[in-house]
Structures are given as structure tokens and as C-alpha cells.
Write a protein that holds these residues in place. Structure first.
Motif, PDB file in Angstrom:
ATOM      1  N   GLY A  50       4.611  20.016 -41.519  1.00  0.00           N
ATOM      2  CA  GLY A  50       6.056  20.139 -41.354  1.00  0.00           C
ATOM      3  C   GLY A  50       6.768  20.488 -42.643  1.00  0.00           C
ATOM      4  N   GLU A  51       8.055  20.751 -42.536  1.00  0.00           N
ATOM      5  CA  GLU A  51       8.854  21.178 -43.686  1.00  0.00           C
ATOM      6  C   GLU A  51       8.845  20.186 -44.828  1.00  0.00           C
ATOM      7  OE1 GLU A  51      12.810  22.667 -43.157  1.00  0.00           O
ATOM      8  OE2 GLU A  51      12.248  23.736 -41.333  1.00  0.00           O
ATOM      9  N   GLN A  52       8.806  18.908 -44.551  1.00  0.00           N
ATOM     10  CA  GLN A  52       8.831  17.886 -45.597  1.00  0.00           C
ATOM     11  C   GLN A  52       7.432  17.404 -45.981  1.00  0.00           C
ATOM     12  OE1 GLN A  52      11.760  17.231 -47.071  1.00  0.00           O
ATOM     13  NE2 GLN A  52      12.579  18.755 -45.660  1.00  0.00           N
ATOM     14  N   ASP A  53       6.397  17.885 -45.291  1.00  0.00           N
ATOM     15  CA  ASP A  53       5.026  17.440 -45.539  1.00  0.00           C
ATOM     16  C   ASP A  53       4.423  18.182 -46.731  1.00  0.00           C
ATOM     17  OD1 ASP A  53       5.427  15.975 -43.234  1.00  0.00           O
ATOM     18  OD2 ASP A  53       4.261  17.316 -41.971  1.00  0.00           O
ATOM     19  N   LYS A  54       3.447  17.538 -47.377  1.00  0.00           N
ATOM     20  CA  LYS A  54       2.758  18.147 -48.514  1.00  0.00           C
ATOM     21  C   LYS A  54       1.288  17.726 -48.517  1.00  0.00           C
ATOM     22  CE  LYS A  54       6.639  18.028 -51.823  1.00  0.00           C
ATOM     23  NZ  LYS A  54       7.296  19.186 -51.476  1.00  0.00           N
ATOM     24  N   LEU A  55       0.462  18.615 -49.045  1.00  0.00           N
ATOM     25  CA  LEU A  55      -0.939  18.292 -49.302  1.00  0.00           C
ATOM     26  C   LEU A  55      -1.188  18.523 -50.777  1.00  0.00           C
ATOM     27  CD1 LEU A  55      -3.884  17.643 -48.468  1.00  0.00           C
ATOM     28  CD2 LEU A  55      -4.186  20.104 -48.109  1.00  0.00           C
ATOM     29  N   TYR A  56      -1.629  17.472 -51.471  1.00  0.00           N
ATOM     30  CA  TYR A  56      -2.001  17.574 -52.882  1.00  0.00           C
ATOM     31  C   TYR A  56      -3.514  17.682 -52.938  1.00  0.00           C
ATOM     32  CZ  TYR A  56       2.759  16.019 -53.722  1.00  0.00           C
ATOM     33  OH  TYR A  56       4.128  15.921 -53.732  1.00  0.00           O
ATOM     34  N   LEU A  57      -4.001  18.761 -53.524  1.00  0.00           N
ATOM     35  CA  LEU A  57      -5.437  19.037 -53.530  1.00  0.00           C
ATOM     36  C   LEU A  57      -5.863  19.465 -54.930  1.00  0.00           C
ATOM     37  CD1 LEU A  57      -7.937  19.293 -51.655  1.00  0.00           C
ATOM     38  CD2 LEU A  57      -7.275  21.675 -51.298  1.00  0.00           C
ATOM     39  N   ILE A  73      -5.264  22.722 -59.346  1.00  0.00           N
ATOM     40  CA  ILE A  73      -4.387  21.611 -58.979  1.00  0.00           C
ATOM     41  C   ILE A  73      -3.293  22.213 -58.123  1.00  0.00           C
ATOM     42  CG2 ILE A  73      -2.804  19.839 -59.831  1.00  0.00           C
ATOM     43  CD1 ILE A  73      -4.531  19.760 -62.394  1.00  0.00           C
ATOM     44  N   ASP A  74      -3.297  21.856 -56.830  1.00  0.00           N
ATOM     45  CA  ASP A  74      -2.401  22.518 -55.888  1.00  0.00           C
ATOM     46  C   ASP A  74      -1.557  21.524 -55.116  1.00  0.00           C
ATOM     47  OD1 ASP A  74      -3.255  25.481 -55.903  1.00  0.00           O
ATOM     48  OD2 ASP A  74      -5.144  24.383 -55.778  1.00  0.00           O
ATOM     49  N   GLU A  75      -0.369  21.989 -54.769  1.00  0.00           N
ATOM     50  CA  GLU A  75       0.535  21.282 -53.877  1.00  0.00           C
ATOM     51  C   GLU A  75       0.903  22.266 -52.784  1.00  0.00           C
ATOM     52  OE1 GLU A  75       5.163  20.077 -53.980  1.00  0.00           O
ATOM     53  OE2 GLU A  75       3.980  19.299 -55.653  1.00  0.00           O
ATOM     54  N   LEU A  76       0.376  22.042 -51.586  1.00  0.00           N
ATOM     55  CA  LEU A  76       0.687  22.926 -50.467  1.00  0.00           C
ATOM     56  C   LEU A  76       1.779  22.313 -49.616  1.00  0.00           C
ATOM     57  CD1 LEU A  76      -2.789  23.131 -50.682  1.00  0.00           C
ATOM     58  CD2 LEU A  76      -2.082  25.067 -49.323  1.00  0.00           C
ATOM     59  N   ASN A  77       2.736  23.141 -49.215  1.00  0.00           N
ATOM     60  CA  ASN A  77       3.778  22.697 -48.300  1.00  0.00           C
ATOM     61  C   ASN A  77       3.872  23.708 -47.164  1.00  0.00           C
ATOM     62  OD1 ASN A  77       5.537  24.838 -49.136  1.00  0.00           O
ATOM     63  ND2 ASN A  77       6.041  23.635 -50.939  1.00  0.00           N
ATOM     64  N   SER A  78       4.850  23.573 -46.303  1.00  0.00           N
ATOM     65  CA  SER A  78       4.931  24.436 -45.114  1.00  0.00           C
ATOM     66  C   SER A  78       5.080  25.913 -45.475  1.00  0.00           C
ATOM     67  CB  SER A  78       6.068  23.991 -44.204  1.00  0.00           C
ATOM     68  OG  SER A  78       7.312  24.091 -44.867  1.00  0.00           O
ATOM     69  N   LYS A 111     -11.353  16.262 -56.256  1.00  0.00           N
ATOM     70  CA  LYS A 111     -10.943  15.097 -57.045  1.00  0.00           C
ATOM     71  C   LYS A 111      -9.788  14.348 -56.400  1.00  0.00           C
ATOM     72  CE  LYS A 111     -13.512  15.480 -60.766  1.00  0.00           C
ATOM     73  NZ  LYS A 111     -14.331  14.395 -61.279  1.00  0.00           N
ATOM     74  N   ARG A 112      -8.925  15.093 -55.697  1.00  0.00           N
ATOM     75  CA  ARG A 112      -7.779  14.465 -55.036  1.00  0.00           C
ATOM     76  C   ARG A 112      -7.448  15.242 -53.779  1.00  0.00           C
ATOM     77  NH1 ARG A 112      -1.509  14.198 -57.038  1.00  0.00           N
ATOM     78  NH2 ARG A 112      -1.940  16.400 -57.318  1.00  0.00           N
ATOM     79  N   ALA A 113      -7.192  14.527 -52.706  1.00  0.00           N
ATOM     80  CA  ALA A 113      -6.725  15.107 -51.448  1.00  0.00           C
ATOM     81  C   ALA A 113      -5.787  14.075 -50.829  1.00  0.00           C
ATOM     82  CB  ALA A 113      -7.883  15.428 -50.514  1.00  0.00           C
ATOM     83  N   VAL A 114      -4.497  14.278 -51.052  1.00  0.00           N
ATOM     84  CA  VAL A 114      -3.486  13.339 -50.571  1.00  0.00           C
ATOM     85  C   VAL A 114      -2.533  14.096 -49.661  1.00  0.00           C
ATOM     86  CG1 VAL A 114      -1.568  11.833 -51.226  1.00  0.00           C
ATOM     87  CG2 VAL A 114      -3.659  11.868 -52.610  1.00  0.00           C
ATOM     88  N   LEU A 115      -2.346  13.568 -48.466  1.00  0.00           N
ATOM     89  CA  LEU A 115      -1.467  14.182 -47.477  1.00  0.00           C
ATOM     90  C   LEU A 115      -0.233  13.306 -47.305  1.00  0.00           C
ATOM     91  CD1 LEU A 115      -1.155  16.491 -45.395  1.00  0.00           C
ATOM     92  CD2 LEU A 115      -2.343  15.008 -43.760  1.00  0.00           C
ATOM     93  N   ILE A 116       0.941  13.921 -47.451  1.00  0.00           N
ATOM     94  CA  ILE A 116       2.210  13.233 -47.221  1.00  0.00           C
ATOM     95  C   ILE A 116       2.787  13.796 -45.921  1.00  0.00           C
ATOM     96  CG2 ILE A 116       4.503  12.676 -48.121  1.00  0.00           C
ATOM     97  CD1 ILE A 116       2.305  11.742 -50.020  1.00  0.00           C
ATOM     98  N   THR A 117       2.854  12.973 -44.881  1.00  0.00           N
ATOM     99  CA  THR A 117       3.445  13.384 -43.601  1.00  0.00           C
ATOM    100  C   THR A 117       4.416  12.317 -43.148  1.00  0.00           C
ATOM    101  OG1 THR A 117       1.573  12.433 -42.389  1.00  0.00           O
ATOM    102  CG2 THR A 117       1.500  14.790 -42.795  1.00  0.00           C
TER     103      THR A 117
END
Length: 143
Positions: A50-57, A73-78, A111-117
């Protein structure tokens, strides 16, 4: 202690699990420009982002001696993914001068995979919800 998912840069070793929120797959390594090579990693999120969601990878490519050859080091959003058929598809890149030398002995560590939903943070490594697809492309023969 952080859990780290490791997979081969050319031949990924984990199997795909459909309940897994994300699946990673190395798809190509090519010369990008100015002496830099780029390994493209497809990221499939098994749900919409979604628009406010993010994946840190965060990814680290290591050669067979364990020496770091590239990082991402990535931050994926919609805006960074395509939401299709209940899934989101994106791409991240590991770039360095040495990436074109990658072979079957190299590995990529997650090393990191964090999902903000919905404002909630989920560590996908700790929850064991990161997998790798072991797809290997066919060789070409031109007569």
C-alpha cells in the motif's frame, strides 16, 4: 543474534514457499556503466504494498572467500513496485566494480528484511518469511 538468509548469486538454494511474504531471485548480472556491474534481484511480495507500506531490504554479495564484493540497502514503497494479481513485484540491484566476476561460488546474504504494513513493523528474517527461488536460466546456443 540476527538471522541471515544466504543464497547463491547464480543458483539460489532455498525453495519457494507460497505463504512467504517475500521471495528473492537473482535474474541477471550486467555491465551498467563507468566500470560498474549490477546484479538485479527480483523481489516478490506475496501481498499488495500500500501507499504507506515499506519494505527495507539489505543485501550483501560475498565471494567464495567470504569477502564482501557488493552491497545494497533498499527501501521499497508502492512507487517502486507493480501491484498485480494480489502480489507486488519490484527489483533491487547490488552494484560494484567486481559484480561481473560473480559465479556459482558467490552468495548473497539478506542482512535485513523488514516489512512495515498498516503501521506495524515485521522482521521477516526473524519470522522466517523470506525465501529464494532457485530458478536458473537456460544456456543459449547460436548456430
Amino acid at each position: 543474534m540476527k538471522k541471515i538468509l544466504t543464497f547463491s548469486l547464480v543458483a539460489l538454494m532455498s525453495s519457494v514457499v507460497l505463504a512467504t511474504p517475500i521471495t528473492l531471485q537473482h535474474v541477471t548480472t550486467t555491465y551498467a556503466n563507468s566500470g560498474i556491474c549490477s546484479a538485479a534481484i527480483d523481489v516478490t511480495l506475496h501481498d499488495f504494498l500500500g501507499e504507506q507500506d515499506k519494505l527495507y531490504l539489505d543485501l550483501v554479495a560475498k565471494d567464495k572467500a567470504g569477502k564482501i564484493q557488493g552491497t545494497s540497502i533498499d527501501e521499497l514503497n508502492s512507487d517502486d513496485v507493480q501491484n498485480i494479481s494480489g502480489q507486488a513485484f519490484g527489483k533491487v540491484f547490488i552494484e560494484s566494480e567486481n559484480m561481473c566476476a560473480a559465479d556459482r561460488t558467490w552468495t548473497v546474504e539478506v542482512k535485513r528484511a523488514v516489512l512495515i504494513t498498516d503501521g506495524k513493523r515485521k522482521d521477516l528474517l526473524k519470522a522466517k518469511e523470506v525465501s529464494a527461488n532457485d530458478f536458473q536460466p537456460m544456456k543459449f546456443k547460436v548456430n
